[in-house]
Write a protein that holds these residues in place. Sequence first.
Motif, PDB file in Angstrom:
ATOM      1  N   ARG A   6      -4.343   6.871   5.435  1.00 46.93           N
ATOM      2  CA  ARG A   6      -3.833   5.953   6.457  1.00 46.93           C
ATOM      3  C   ARG A   6      -2.322   5.840   6.327  1.00 46.93           C
ATOM      4  N   TYR A   7      -1.648   5.916   7.463  1.00 45.76           N
ATOM      5  CA  TYR A   7      -0.191   5.777   7.488  1.00 45.76           C
ATOM      6  C   TYR A   7       0.205   4.758   8.544  1.00 45.76           C
ATOM      7  N   PRO A   8       1.372   4.096   8.351  1.00 43.67           N
ATOM      8  CA  PRO A   8       1.804   3.110   9.344  1.00 43.67           C
ATOM      9  C   PRO A   8       2.602   3.758  10.474  1.00 43.67           C
ATOM     10  N   ARG A 127      -3.275   1.918  17.218  1.00 42.54           N
ATOM     11  CA  ARG A 127      -1.940   1.427  17.590  1.00 42.54           C
ATOM     12  C   ARG A 127      -1.844  -0.087  17.497  1.00 42.54           C
ATOM     13  N   GLN A 129      -3.063  -1.908  15.379  1.00 43.63           N
ATOM     14  CA  GLN A 129      -2.882  -2.262  13.974  1.00 43.63           C
ATOM     15  C   GLN A 129      -1.652  -1.568  13.396  1.00 43.63           C
ATOM     16  N   LEU A 130      -0.908  -0.879  14.256  1.00 42.43           N
ATOM     17  CA  LEU A 130       0.280  -0.127  13.839  1.00 42.43           C
ATOM     18  C   LEU A 130      -0.049   0.850  12.710  1.00 42.43           C
ATOM     19  N   ALA A 131      -1.165   1.553  12.859  1.00 36.18           N
ATOM     20  CA  ALA A 131      -1.556   2.510  11.832  1.00 36.18           C
ATOM     21  C   ALA A 131      -2.310   3.678  12.451  1.00 36.18           C
TER      22      ALA A 131
END
Lengths: 138, 73
Positions: A6-8, A127, A129-131
């Motif tokens: 998982r990446y932001p 998106r 969750q900004l991830a």
Amino acid sequence: MPNAQRYPFVAADSTLGEASLRPYSPLTLTYQGQTAVTAGVLDTGAAVNVLPFRIGVELGAVWEQQTTVLQLTGNLAQYEARLLLVSAIVVPFPSVRLAFAWTEAEHVPLLLGQVNFFLEFRVCFYRSQLAFEVTPKR
Amino acid sequence: MSTELTQLFPSLRELKRAEKLYVIQFLVSELAQEETPLIQSGIAYPVWSPYDAFDAAAIMIKALAETEVSGYA
């Protein structure tokens, strides 16, 4: 997704506010023994991966030696592009081969597109969750 | 409540269900933009995506297949 990384989302330009938040994946590229540590925008609207000129130079690629010319579209159509095949690592996954359209354009982000980033990786965007999450397809 | 608003209600009442939902979406979007303008006029938002670059994609796929057969270049 199981075993996904998982990446932001990252803000590329704070003056653009919400519109600047983009899914950037850290990326280590290797070409003929030279390495570049960088990041690419996961761009599902991009037909192909795009490598900015400066990163090709950082990898030690010589423009004149890349003889397969590619025609890009949109805002990149005005710049010549040539094929460059590199090895890429998205931590923590094994290395994959990525084909890039190495563009003469300087002020363009590294783009990860359908050919062939999204052929090599399964991606889910969250998106709100900004991830986003990435896992290899194989 | 303003006269204009009161005059709107009969028209709104006659809308079909899907149209009423569209009005709700429109108003929510208007309110959201008032609070945080997501896209502002006068600012350039760069779009670099090589959309529909099918010829380039075909060449790249072919090159990947050929190097897979011959060994990574």
